[in-house]
Design a protein around this motif. Structure first.
Motif, PDB file in Angstrom:
ATOM      1  N   ALA A  71      53.535  40.428 113.077  1.00 50.06           N
ATOM      2  CA  ALA A  71      53.665  41.923 112.615  1.00 50.06           C
ATOM      3  C   ALA A  71      55.104  42.548 113.045  1.00 50.06           C
ATOM      4  O   ALA A  71      55.559  43.353 113.402  1.00 50.06           O
ATOM      5  CB  ALA A  71      52.787  42.728 112.821  1.00 50.06           C
ATOM      6  N   ASP A  72      54.330  42.528 114.949  1.00 51.47           N
ATOM      7  CA  ASP A  72      55.173  42.940 116.035  1.00 51.47           C
ATOM      8  C   ASP A  72      57.207  42.619 116.191  1.00 51.47           C
ATOM      9  O   ASP A  72      57.608  43.083 115.974  1.00 51.47           O
ATOM     10  CB  ASP A  72      54.469  42.747 117.114  1.00 51.47           C
ATOM     11  CG  ASP A  72      55.362  44.152 118.287  1.00 51.47           C
ATOM     12  OD1 ASP A  72      55.802  45.310 117.935  1.00 51.47           O
ATOM     13  OD2 ASP A  72      55.652  43.838 119.800  1.00 51.47           O
ATOM     14  N   GLU A  76      60.285  44.028 115.073  1.00 53.24           N
ATOM     15  CA  GLU A  76      61.038  44.343 116.108  1.00 53.24           C
ATOM     16  C   GLU A  76      62.578  43.270 115.497  1.00 53.24           C
ATOM     17  O   GLU A  76      64.372  44.269 115.469  1.00 53.24           O
ATOM     18  CB  GLU A  76      60.583  43.576 117.222  1.00 53.24           C
ATOM     19  CG  GLU A  76      61.128  43.096 118.014  1.00 53.24           C
ATOM     20  CD  GLU A  76      61.865  42.710 119.939  1.00 53.24           C
ATOM     21  OE1 GLU A  76      62.156  42.203 120.862  1.00 53.24           O
ATOM     22  OE2 GLU A  76      61.305  41.328 119.417  1.00 53.24           O
ATOM     23  N   LYS A  77      62.279  42.497 114.851  1.00 50.20           N
ATOM     24  CA  LYS A  77      63.645  41.861 114.074  1.00 50.20           C
ATOM     25  C   LYS A  77      64.135  42.914 113.420  1.00 50.20           C
ATOM     26  O   LYS A  77      65.298  43.558 112.613  1.00 50.20           O
ATOM     27  CB  LYS A  77      63.656  40.793 113.698  1.00 50.20           C
ATOM     28  CG  LYS A  77      63.168  39.403 114.010  1.00 50.20           C
ATOM     29  CD  LYS A  77      62.724  38.168 113.456  1.00 50.20           C
ATOM     30  CE  LYS A  77      62.290  36.966 114.209  1.00 50.20           C
ATOM     31  NZ  LYS A  77      61.827  35.915 113.538  1.00 50.20           N
ATOM     32  N   HIS A  78      63.394  43.416 112.510  1.00 47.69           N
ATOM     33  CA  HIS A  78      63.932  44.648 111.487  1.00 47.69           C
ATOM     34  C   HIS A  78      64.933  45.831 112.176  1.00 47.69           C
ATOM     35  O   HIS A  78      65.220  45.982 111.290  1.00 47.69           O
ATOM     36  CB  HIS A  78      62.470  44.976 110.177  1.00 47.69           C
ATOM     37  CG  HIS A  78      62.634  46.476 109.668  1.00 47.69           C
ATOM     38  ND1 HIS A  78      63.338  45.217 107.979  1.00 47.69           N
ATOM     39  CD2 HIS A  78      63.076  47.602 109.149  1.00 47.69           C
ATOM     40  CE1 HIS A  78      63.192  46.770 107.722  1.00 47.69           C
ATOM     41  NE2 HIS A  78      63.250  48.090 107.922  1.00 47.69           N
ATOM     42  N   ALA A  99      68.162  44.141 106.625  1.00 50.46           N
ATOM     43  CA  ALA A  99      67.045  43.864 107.580  1.00 50.46           C
ATOM     44  C   ALA A  99      65.942  43.302 106.981  1.00 50.46           C
ATOM     45  O   ALA A  99      65.521  42.409 107.648  1.00 50.46           O
ATOM     46  CB  ALA A  99      67.118  45.386 108.489  1.00 50.46           C
ATOM     47  N   CYS A 100      66.422  43.738 106.458  1.00 56.13           N
ATOM     48  CA  CYS A 100      64.602  43.809 105.630  1.00 56.13           C
ATOM     49  C   CYS A 100      64.402  41.261 105.043  1.00 56.13           C
ATOM     50  O   CYS A 100      63.550  40.924 105.451  1.00 56.13           O
ATOM     51  CB  CYS A 100      63.990  43.641 104.120  1.00 56.13           C
ATOM     52  SG  CYS A 100      62.053  43.604 104.048  1.00 56.13           S
ATOM     53  N   ARG A 101      65.524  41.449 104.319  1.00 58.39           N
ATOM     54  CA  ARG A 101      65.883  40.013 104.987  1.00 58.39           C
ATOM     55  C   ARG A 101      66.182  38.755 105.636  1.00 58.39           C
ATOM     56  O   ARG A 101      66.058  38.003 105.413  1.00 58.39           O
ATOM     57  CB  ARG A 101      67.294  40.081 103.555  1.00 58.39           C
ATOM     58  CG  ARG A 101      67.060  40.494 101.539  1.00 58.39           C
ATOM     59  CD  ARG A 101      68.363  39.819 101.612  1.00 58.39           C
ATOM     60  NE  ARG A 101      68.402  41.155 100.190  1.00 58.39           N
ATOM     61  CZ  ARG A 101      69.034  41.629  99.236  1.00 58.39           C
ATOM     62  NH1 ARG A 101      70.122  41.711  99.817  1.00 58.39           N
ATOM     63  NH2 ARG A 101      68.510  42.019  97.927  1.00 58.39           N
ATOM     64  N   MET A 102      67.503  39.559 106.700  1.00 58.09           N
ATOM     65  CA  MET A 102      67.270  38.607 107.629  1.00 58.09           C
ATOM     66  C   MET A 102      66.177  38.459 109.031  1.00 58.09           C
ATOM     67  O   MET A 102      65.789  37.413 109.529  1.00 58.09           O
ATOM     68  CB  MET A 102      68.323  39.591 108.407  1.00 58.09           C
ATOM     69  CG  MET A 102      69.772  39.432 107.689  1.00 58.09           C
ATOM     70  SD  MET A 102      70.854  41.289 108.583  1.00 58.09           S
ATOM     71  CE  MET A 102      71.425  39.983 110.052  1.00 58.09           C
ATOM     72  N   ILE A 106      65.446  34.305 109.998  1.00 63.94           N
ATOM     73  CA  ILE A 106      66.157  33.949 111.297  1.00 63.94           C
ATOM     74  C   ILE A 106      64.855  33.220 112.304  1.00 63.94           C
ATOM     75  O   ILE A 106      63.653  34.244 112.070  1.00 63.94           O
ATOM     76  CB  ILE A 106      66.614  35.089 111.875  1.00 63.94           C
ATOM     77  CG1 ILE A 106      67.404  34.151 113.054  1.00 63.94           C
ATOM     78  CG2 ILE A 106      65.819  36.094 112.267  1.00 63.94           C
ATOM     79  CD1 ILE A 106      68.345  35.544 113.997  1.00 63.94           C
ATOM     80  N   SER A 107      65.071  32.477 112.481  1.00 62.97           N
ATOM     81  CA  SER A 107      63.963  31.724 113.976  1.00 62.97           C
ATOM     82  C   SER A 107      63.544  33.103 114.786  1.00 62.97           C
ATOM     83  O   SER A 107      64.648  33.841 114.686  1.00 62.97           O
ATOM     84  CB  SER A 107      64.001  30.614 114.473  1.00 62.97           C
ATOM     85  OG  SER A 107      65.094  30.384 115.631  1.00 62.97           O
ATOM     86  N   GLN A 108      62.498  33.137 115.916  1.00 58.39           N
ATOM     87  CA  GLN A 108      62.275  34.032 116.249  1.00 58.39           C
ATOM     88  C   GLN A 108      63.021  32.935 117.704  1.00 58.39           C
ATOM     89  O   GLN A 108      63.725  33.811 118.316  1.00 58.39           O
ATOM     90  CB  GLN A 108      60.645  33.253 116.847  1.00 58.39           C
ATOM     91  CG  GLN A 108      60.106  34.773 118.116  1.00 58.39           C
ATOM     92  CD  GLN A 108      60.346  36.164 118.201  1.00 58.39           C
ATOM     93  OE1 GLN A 108      60.360  36.510 116.684  1.00 58.39           O
ATOM     94  NE2 GLN A 108      59.921  36.361 118.978  1.00 58.39           N
ATOM     95  N   GLU A 109      63.253  31.986 118.341  1.00 62.95           N
ATOM     96  CA  GLU A 109      64.017  31.348 119.061  1.00 62.95           C
ATOM     97  C   GLU A 109      65.960  32.137 118.894  1.00 62.95           C
ATOM     98  O   GLU A 109      66.606  32.570 119.834  1.00 62.95           O
ATOM     99  CB  GLU A 109      63.436  30.108 119.321  1.00 62.95           C
ATOM    100  CG  GLU A 109      65.165  29.539 120.310  1.00 62.95           C
ATOM    101  CD  GLU A 109      65.086  28.001 120.571  1.00 62.95           C
ATOM    102  OE1 GLU A 109      65.977  27.557 121.076  1.00 62.95           O
ATOM    103  OE2 GLU A 109      64.461  26.925 119.630  1.00 62.95           O
ATOM    104  N   SER A 110      66.595  31.343 117.605  1.00 61.11           N
ATOM    105  CA  SER A 110      67.570  32.379 117.395  1.00 61.11           C
ATOM    106  C   SER A 110      67.452  33.878 117.435  1.00 61.11           C
ATOM    107  O   SER A 110      68.768  34.504 118.349  1.00 61.11           O
ATOM    108  CB  SER A 110      67.539  31.865 116.677  1.00 61.11           C
ATOM    109  OG  SER A 110      67.601  30.653 116.097  1.00 61.11           O
TER     110      SER A 110
END
Length: 124
Positions: A71-72, A76-78, A99-102, A106-110
């Protein structure tokens, strides 16, 4: 079973509601995600079975450590993508939707590389 985008949305919603109110009820998640209570019940059952969520005896929900980590990351990505989109002129409403779609694709690494590159460039 891998987490779907929808399941990630449920985990993120639980985190956000927990941060705002200190507790999370199924009805709160339904309102946050604009879904029905039966949908929340099904998701809670599945996420609990997968070890991401716990439904307590009083009916409130809490994230497990594993659930909190996911969730975190999603949250953070959002936040990052929403902020970046707004900064380049996208309306806050559209930025939230995109942002919700993105955040799910995207992978965590990217994401971490992108975030770190942005932060390094911002500090120059």
């Amino acid at each position: 079973m891998a987490l779907t985008s929808s399941m990630e949305d449920y985990l993120e919603a639980v985190l956000m509601i927990q941060q705002r109110h200190g507790y999370v009820r199924c009805v709160d998640v339904a309102e946050q995600l604009n879904v029905t209570k039966p949908s929340v019940s099904r998701a809670v059952k599945e996420l609990s079975k997968m070890g991401f969520l716990v439904k307590k005896t009083d009916g409130t929900l809490s994230l497990t450590e594993k659930g909190f980590q996911i969730a975190d990351q999603i949250y953070e990505k959002h936040q990052f993508f929403t902020q970046q989109l707004i900064e380049v002129g996208i309306s806050p409403e559209l930025a939230e939707i995109d942002a919700c779609r993105m955040e799910h694709v995207i992978s965590q690494e990217s994401f971490e590389q992108l975030r770190d590159a942005y932060n390094a460039h911002k500090d120059d």
